[in-house]
Design a protein around this motif. Structure first.
Motif, PDB file in Angstrom:
ATOM      1  N   MET A  65     -12.514  10.645 -15.010  1.00  0.00           N
ATOM      2  CA  MET A  65     -11.829  11.580 -14.113  1.00  0.00           C
ATOM      3  C   MET A  65     -11.667  10.967 -12.731  1.00  0.00           C
ATOM      4  O   MET A  65     -12.610  10.414 -12.180  1.00  0.00           O
ATOM      5  CB  MET A  65     -12.672  12.870 -14.039  1.00  0.00           C
ATOM      6  N   ILE A  66     -10.463  11.053 -12.209  1.00  0.00           N
ATOM      7  CA  ILE A  66     -10.231  10.580 -10.834  1.00  0.00           C
ATOM      8  C   ILE A  66     -10.025  11.808  -9.953  1.00  0.00           C
ATOM      9  O   ILE A  66      -9.177  12.651 -10.256  1.00  0.00           O
ATOM     10  CB  ILE A  66      -8.979   9.683 -10.757  1.00  0.00           C
ATOM     11  N   GLU A  67     -10.805  11.880  -8.890  1.00  0.00           N
ATOM     12  CA  GLU A  67     -10.627  12.993  -7.956  1.00  0.00           C
ATOM     13  C   GLU A  67     -10.168  12.427  -6.610  1.00  0.00           C
ATOM     14  O   GLU A  67     -10.831  11.553  -6.046  1.00  0.00           O
ATOM     15  CB  GLU A  67     -11.949  13.718  -7.740  1.00  0.00           C
ATOM     16  N   ILE A  68      -9.051  12.916  -6.151  1.00  0.00           N
ATOM     17  CA  ILE A  68      -8.539  12.481  -4.850  1.00  0.00           C
ATOM     18  C   ILE A  68      -8.669  13.677  -3.906  1.00  0.00           C
ATOM     19  O   ILE A  68      -8.129  14.747  -4.187  1.00  0.00           O
ATOM     20  CB  ILE A  68      -7.068  12.032  -4.963  1.00  0.00           C
ATOM     21  N   LYS A  69      -9.415  13.468  -2.831  1.00  0.00           N
ATOM     22  CA  LYS A  69      -9.680  14.592  -1.934  1.00  0.00           C
ATOM     23  C   LYS A  69      -9.189  14.276  -0.534  1.00  0.00           C
ATOM     24  O   LYS A  69      -9.699  13.339   0.102  1.00  0.00           O
ATOM     25  CB  LYS A  69     -11.185  14.874  -1.871  1.00  0.00           C
ATOM     26  N   ASN A  70      -8.212  15.022  -0.069  1.00  0.00           N
ATOM     27  CA  ASN A  70      -7.699  14.913   1.317  1.00  0.00           C
ATOM     28  C   ASN A  70      -7.469  13.469   1.747  1.00  0.00           C
ATOM     29  O   ASN A  70      -7.852  13.058   2.837  1.00  0.00           O
ATOM     30  CB  ASN A  70      -8.679  15.564   2.305  1.00  0.00           C
ATOM     31  N   LEU A  71      -6.848  12.725   0.868  1.00  0.00           N
ATOM     32  CA  LEU A  71      -6.691  11.286   1.103  1.00  0.00           C
ATOM     33  C   LEU A  71      -5.585  11.013   2.119  1.00  0.00           C
ATOM     34  O   LEU A  71      -4.457  11.490   1.970  1.00  0.00           O
ATOM     35  CB  LEU A  71      -6.350  10.608  -0.233  1.00  0.00           C
ATOM     36  N   THR A  72      -5.918  10.227   3.126  1.00  0.00           N
ATOM     37  CA  THR A  72      -4.923   9.845   4.134  1.00  0.00           C
ATOM     38  C   THR A  72      -5.033   8.358   4.399  1.00  0.00           C
ATOM     39  O   THR A  72      -6.140   7.823   4.487  1.00  0.00           O
ATOM     40  CB  THR A  72      -5.154  10.618   5.450  1.00  0.00           C
ATOM     41  N   LYS A  73      -3.886   7.729   4.496  1.00  0.00           N
ATOM     42  CA  LYS A  73      -3.869   6.303   4.840  1.00  0.00           C
ATOM     43  C   LYS A  73      -2.708   6.054   5.792  1.00  0.00           C
ATOM     44  O   LYS A  73      -1.557   6.387   5.479  1.00  0.00           O
ATOM     45  CB  LYS A  73      -3.684   5.452   3.575  1.00  0.00           C
ATOM     46  N   THR A  74      -3.015   5.483   6.936  1.00  0.00           N
ATOM     47  CA  THR A  74      -1.943   5.188   7.895  1.00  0.00           C
ATOM     48  C   THR A  74      -1.909   3.695   8.191  1.00  0.00           C
ATOM     49  O   THR A  74      -2.932   3.013   8.149  1.00  0.00           O
ATOM     50  CB  THR A  74      -2.158   5.935   9.230  1.00  0.00           C
ATOM     51  N   PHE A  75      -0.705   3.217   8.458  1.00  0.00           N
ATOM     52  CA  PHE A  75      -0.531   1.843   8.918  1.00  0.00           C
ATOM     53  C   PHE A  75       0.086   1.928  10.307  1.00  0.00           C
ATOM     54  O   PHE A  75       1.271   2.259  10.425  1.00  0.00           O
ATOM     55  CB  PHE A  75       0.383   1.059   7.979  1.00  0.00           C
ATOM     56  N   ASP A  76      -0.681   1.653  11.301  1.00  0.00           N
ATOM     57  CA  ASP A  76      -0.257   1.825  12.698  1.00  0.00           C
ATOM     58  C   ASP A  76       0.282   3.241  12.878  1.00  0.00           C
ATOM     59  O   ASP A  76      -0.449   4.189  12.702  1.00  0.00           O
ATOM     60  CB  ASP A  76       0.747   0.735  13.104  1.00  0.00           C
ATOM     61  N   SER A  77       1.593   3.381  13.114  1.00  0.00           N
ATOM     62  CA  SER A  77       2.094   4.742  13.365  1.00  0.00           C
ATOM     63  C   SER A  77       2.656   5.404  12.098  1.00  0.00           C
ATOM     64  O   SER A  77       3.099   6.541  12.129  1.00  0.00           O
ATOM     65  CB  SER A  77       3.171   4.689  14.445  1.00  0.00           C
ATOM     66  N   ILE A  78       2.634   4.663  10.984  1.00  0.00           N
ATOM     67  CA  ILE A  78       3.226   5.218   9.750  1.00  0.00           C
ATOM     68  C   ILE A  78       2.138   5.802   8.859  1.00  0.00           C
ATOM     69  O   ILE A  78       1.149   5.123   8.556  1.00  0.00           O
ATOM     70  CB  ILE A  78       3.995   4.124   8.984  1.00  0.00           C
ATOM     71  N   THR A  79       2.337   7.031   8.448  1.00  0.00           N
ATOM     72  CA  THR A  79       1.377   7.641   7.521  1.00  0.00           C
ATOM     73  C   THR A  79       1.897   7.432   6.103  1.00  0.00           C
ATOM     74  O   THR A  79       2.872   8.050   5.682  1.00  0.00           O
ATOM     75  CB  THR A  79       1.218   9.146   7.813  1.00  0.00           C
TER      76      THR A  79
END
Lengths: 652, 299
Positions: free
Chosen positions: B1-15
């Motif tokens: 099972m893969i659980e993704i919780k509130n995942l955020t990834k930004t590159f400089d100013s780009i989300t």
């Protein structure tokens, strides 16, 4: 939530990465092996061919083996240095190439383990093949009758330290940088600029503080602290091991914090950018500042310096910012350390220029002096690794009588006579200090001397002067070295001075190359070359004479220690000896190639023997140099009859 | 099972990934579709542990994934451009994976080498794009991953190999409960393979559904009139996403179930009306259009 991976698993994974690296470097390792093998074979073939044509084949083969050993090891050493660069840049590109980041980043191995595995593989791929070749070369040489010489063994050690320090430092920079290009630029920039900056700082101190003792030797780690290429020279091994450990520890620490997405971006951590943006503008600013200062721009050396410094440093900082950051974003924010450095540099130089502490002209009041001393380094024949600073420190306690103290003060006054300490002169002297091989020549002592005082309040005051510092003189004439020397005649001829600084007291018997004993009436001067023109006893320090040389040296050193010479003592003989110094023992490959005999030259020392030197006289008689009348023993085995100008011998 | 919780990834100013949360069941095949730069590849890199999340977390079988060798050992990521060294062959790359992946199966490796028509001793960088892809798949499947992430995997594969790949994946999903996440623009292929689709745009999941229910969301309807009623708002009350008229014939894309909108259409007395499900590609275009990402807006 996170399971821990055992040490054993980490080790297993690291070993897998090492095997993988070996496979991927197969081609370059093969090229390395071929080049090293071919060159070694060429060297062996040439050396053997030349030696076999010689008449004395046995000695010729041994000599050829020595040359083969040194030439081959030197080549392998250089080849390893080049391949280390190639390996290392490729080794850490897994941090910079996005496709490699995908591959390595998704592998089931921790980022720290991966970094360590990569670092260790770079060490091993650089060092192990080289050591294997060194071993083979030594073995071949040994079979030819020449065991590995000290120089070869030293090269082994340098080869262990140099690549390891360079790889570790590059690894740290690679962790910080986003691209291989930035890593390479940063590595070169730091390695080249740091020693220049360190030397500039050193020169500024020595130029602005006239008489500052040479605390640092030319080989001090401080001059190359951020230049691991210097580790290949083998100096400061302990420092480089520590440096390696710190780089690896920092690398491991940052490896986990590093974001993979920084690949192909400018930086993951801005440490290298900050270092380069500090050092390079500092150098350029200093060069231009010192130039303007010495040209007295604006009619004021200090104003000229400040203008020149900013004119050089600011554009250099902006250009470096553009190279690293590609745009003007965060220029101001990232340049705060640079601004602090600039302000500090100008403030410190201003402070130095004004000489607010009165360092340059300070001579202690006689009433405040408890003891004092002076050392003329021309008198100190064998320093036995002792630095000028330690001589200076020790001589402060030499004399406590007011007459001698007055003499020391007089020497000090003579040293400052006719000197000017204007900012312009100081800036001009920075060039002299930087361009000259001064770091070595200062500690090389020639035309150098120091005065040192122990004050009644316990403070020590030391000043070191050298004939090299001509630029402080108003008329730019050379310093008259004989003036202070003449003022110190009483001190220089005193028993205390002789006991402390006589070369005889310091030379180890095994360092003696030869000793020439002549009678007082026909004493030869400084050079031992002129002995052919006088009757003398000559002791070449070889297996047959080693015991006699040792006996004589022990006796001389005992007499020097006891120092029983009085004013009415009668001089009966002079001993000229030539000995190997630390410098002549130091191997120079170029010097070896150009002139093998030069390695044996060493230095000379003259010792006067008085009738009160009972141990020396006794030893000279015992080994058959002197007869019972204290004349040269013409029947002694070491007796050498003088030659006339036309080559015929004369009677004594 | 893969659980993704509130995942955020930004590159400089780009989300690239913006506060994403969902779960992927074991034994499912999930398709990641979306606009260019929508965050699909970034999500795969996050799922495979290449990138560290800025916030939120990814939990694989109860373990946080990032920099965790044990969790990463269950995953395998085939990127859109896999990296190979100059002298890499399938055989010597296998030696690395054999040591590192705990579930590596030698039998599987031998079997896959015999199935795929590529040499395991030839240098991979000399192979065509499709063959390089096959090499990557042989290695990936030989590690017997519990979670397989494929980025644009169908690119460069010929139809036979594509079919073979789909067959192999389905076999492993059904037999070993392997979970597959595929990012692709080839919606036709995904349609055959996936049981679930996540539509990503600007780092967000616009839509995350089973493929059957996704297809049921829209209908492509053709309506023909003998005489078109004169009304400015002809299809009022019907959720028309897209409409195109050719004389008296209307081609409509309608959101909703047939039983909901058919009575309204029949009330208009059409001469002919027919409704059929949309392809995944048509659903994609319709949905993206709703977020202002359509050809007309771009042009």
């Amino acid at each position: 939530m996170t399971s821990t991976t055992s040490f054993k698993d980490n080790l297993k994974n690291a070993f897998s990465i090492f095997k993988w690296e070996l496979k991927n470097r197969r081609t370059s390792l093969i090229v390395y092996t071929i080049l090293a093998a071919v060159f070694t074979s060429i060297a062996l073939t040439i050396c053997l061919s030349v030696s076999l044509t010689a008449t004395d084949t046995e000695n010729a083969v041994q000599g050829a083996a020595l040359i083969f050993q040194l030439v081959s090891c030197f080549f392998v050493f250089g080849l390893t240095a080049v391949f280390t660069i190639i390996y290392t840049a490729g080794n850490y590109s897994y941090l910079h190439n996005k496709r490699k980041v995908d591959m390595y980043g998704s592998l089931p191995i921790g980022s720290r383990t991966l970094y360590l595995a990569k670092t260790v593989s770079a060490y091993l791929c650089s060092v192990v093949p080289a050591l294997a070749f060194f071993g083979t070369i030594s073995l071949i040489s040994f079979c030819m009758g020449q065991p590995p010489v000290r120089e070869t063994i030293e090269m082994y050690i340098h080869l262990l330290i140099g690549p390891v320090a360079c790889i570790s430092f590059y690894g740290l920079l690679a962790i910080c940088c986003g691209t291989t290009a930035h890593s390479v630029i940063s590595f070169i920039a730091v390695c080249v600029s740091y020693p220049i900056a360190a030397k500039l700082v050193h020169s500024v101190f020595r130029s602005f503080f006239y008489g500052l003792p040479p605390v640092l030797s030319g080989s001090s780690f401080l001059f190359n602290a951020l230049n691991p290429i210097d580790a290949y020279r083998g100096n400061n091994a302990l420092y480089w091991l520590l440096f390696t450990a710190v780089c690896v520890a920092l690398g491991v620490l940052l490896a986990k914090k590093r974001r993979s997405e920084r690949a192909q971006n400018s930086f993951a951590f801005f440490l290298p950018a900050h270092i380069v943006k500090l050092i390079v503008p500092f150098i350029i600013g200093m060069v231009l500042g010192v130039l303007f200062g010495s040209l007295n721009v604006f009619g004021n050396g200090m104003a000229g310096f400040a203008f020149g410094f900013l004119l050089g440093a600011v554009p250099a900082c902006v250009i470096l910012h553009l190279i690293y950051y590609k745009n003007f974003d965060v220029l101001l924010k990232s340049s705060i350390p640079f601004a602090v450095m600039s302000v500090l540099t100008i403030a410190v130089i201003g402070f130095f220029c004004a000489d607010l502490l009165g360092y340059n002209s300070f001579i202690p009041d006689k009433n405040d002096i408890k003891s004092a001393g002076v050392v003329f380094f021309n008198d100190v024949s064998e320093r036995d690794g002792k630095t000028a600073a330690s001589f200076a420190k020790d001589c402060a306690d030499d004399f406590s009588d007011s007459e001698k103290i007055g003499e020391v003060v007089e020497v000090h006054k003579k040293s400052l006579e006719g000197f000017t300490f204007s900012p312009r002169e100081k800036f001009i002297n920075v060039w002299t200090q930087t361009a000259d091989e001064t770091i070595n020549s200062i500690t090389d002592y020639h035309y150098s001397y120091c005065v040192s005082y122990r004050l009644t309040n316990g403070r020590a005051v030391t000043r070191f002067y050298s004939g090299m510092f001509t630029r402080f003189r108003e008329n730019s004439e050379e310093m008259n070295y004989s003036d202070p020397e003449d003022s110190a005649q009483t001190i220089r001829s005193s028993p205390m001075y002789k006991r402390c600084y006589s070369g005889a007291a310091r030379i180890a018997p095994d360092k003696v190359i030869h000793m020439i004993v002549s009678e007082a009436s026909t004493a030869i001067e400084d050079s031992d070359e002129s002995f052919v023109n006088v009757n003398a006893a000559v002791l070449d320090n070889d297996d047959k004479t080693a015991a006699d040389v040792k006996k004589l040296m022990s006796a001389i050193q005992k007499d020097t220690e006891e120092f029983k010479v009085k004013d009415d003592s009668k001089k009966i003989a002079t001993v000229n000896l030539r000995y190997r110094t630390a410098l002549s023992d130091q191997f120079s490959f170029l010097r070896f190639l150009l002139d093998v005999s030069d390695m044996q030259n060493g230095d000379t020392c003259q010792i006067d023997v008085y009738d009160s030197d009972v141990n020396t006289v006794g030893a000279l008689r015992e080994i058959g140099v002197l007869d019972k009348n204290n004349r040269l023993n013409e029947n002694g085995k070491y007796y050498h009859k003088a030659e006339t100008d036309n080559g015929s011998k004369v009677t004594g | 099972m893969i659980e993704i919780k509130n995942l955020t990834k930004t590159f400089d100013s780009i989300t690239a990934v913006d506060n994403l949360s969902f779960q992927i069941r074991p034994g499912s095949v999930m398709g990641l579709v979306g606009s260019n730069g929508g965050g699909k590849s970034t999500l795969l890199r996050l799922l495979s542990g290449v990138y560290c999340p800025d916030s939120g977390e990814i939990i694989v079988d109860g373990e946080i994934l990032y920099d965790n060798p044990s969790a990463k050992g269950k995953c395998f990521f085939v990127p859109d451009f896999p990296y190979y060294y100059n002298n890499s062959t399938i055989e010597n790359t296998a030696s690395l994976y054999r040591d590192l992946y705990p579930n590596w199966s030698e039998n599987e490796y031998r079997r896959l080498c015999s199935i795929f028509p590529v040499s395991n001793t030839a240098r991979i960088i000399n192979m065509s794009k499709g063959m390089q892809r096959q090499a990557a798949l042989i290695l990936a499947l030989s590690t017997c991953p519990r979670f397989l992430y494929l980025d644009e995997v169908f690119d460069g594969l010929d139809p036979v190999i594509r079919l073979l790949l789909k067959k192999l994946l389905i076999e492993r999903v059904s037999e070993r409960q392997m979970t597959v996440v595929i990012a692709s623009h080839n919606l036709r292929e995904l349609e055959d393979l996936c049981d679930r689709v996540c539509l990503m745009h600007r780092g967000r999941a616009l839509l995350d559904r089973d493929i059957d229910s996704l297809r049921g969301m829209y209908r492509k309807v053709q309506v023909a009139f003998t005489e078109t009623p004169e009304s400015p708002d002809l299809f009022r009350g019907i959720s028309v996403v897209n409409a195109w008229r050719n004389g008296n014939v209307f081609n409509l894309t309608i959101k909703g179930r047939e039983e909901d909108f058919m009575p309204s259409l029949n009330a208009l007395n059409p001469a002919y009306v027919s409704a059929m499900p949309l392809t995944l590609e048509e659903v994609f275009i319709s949905e993206m259009g709703g977020y202002g990402y359509d050809v007309n807006n771009i042009i």
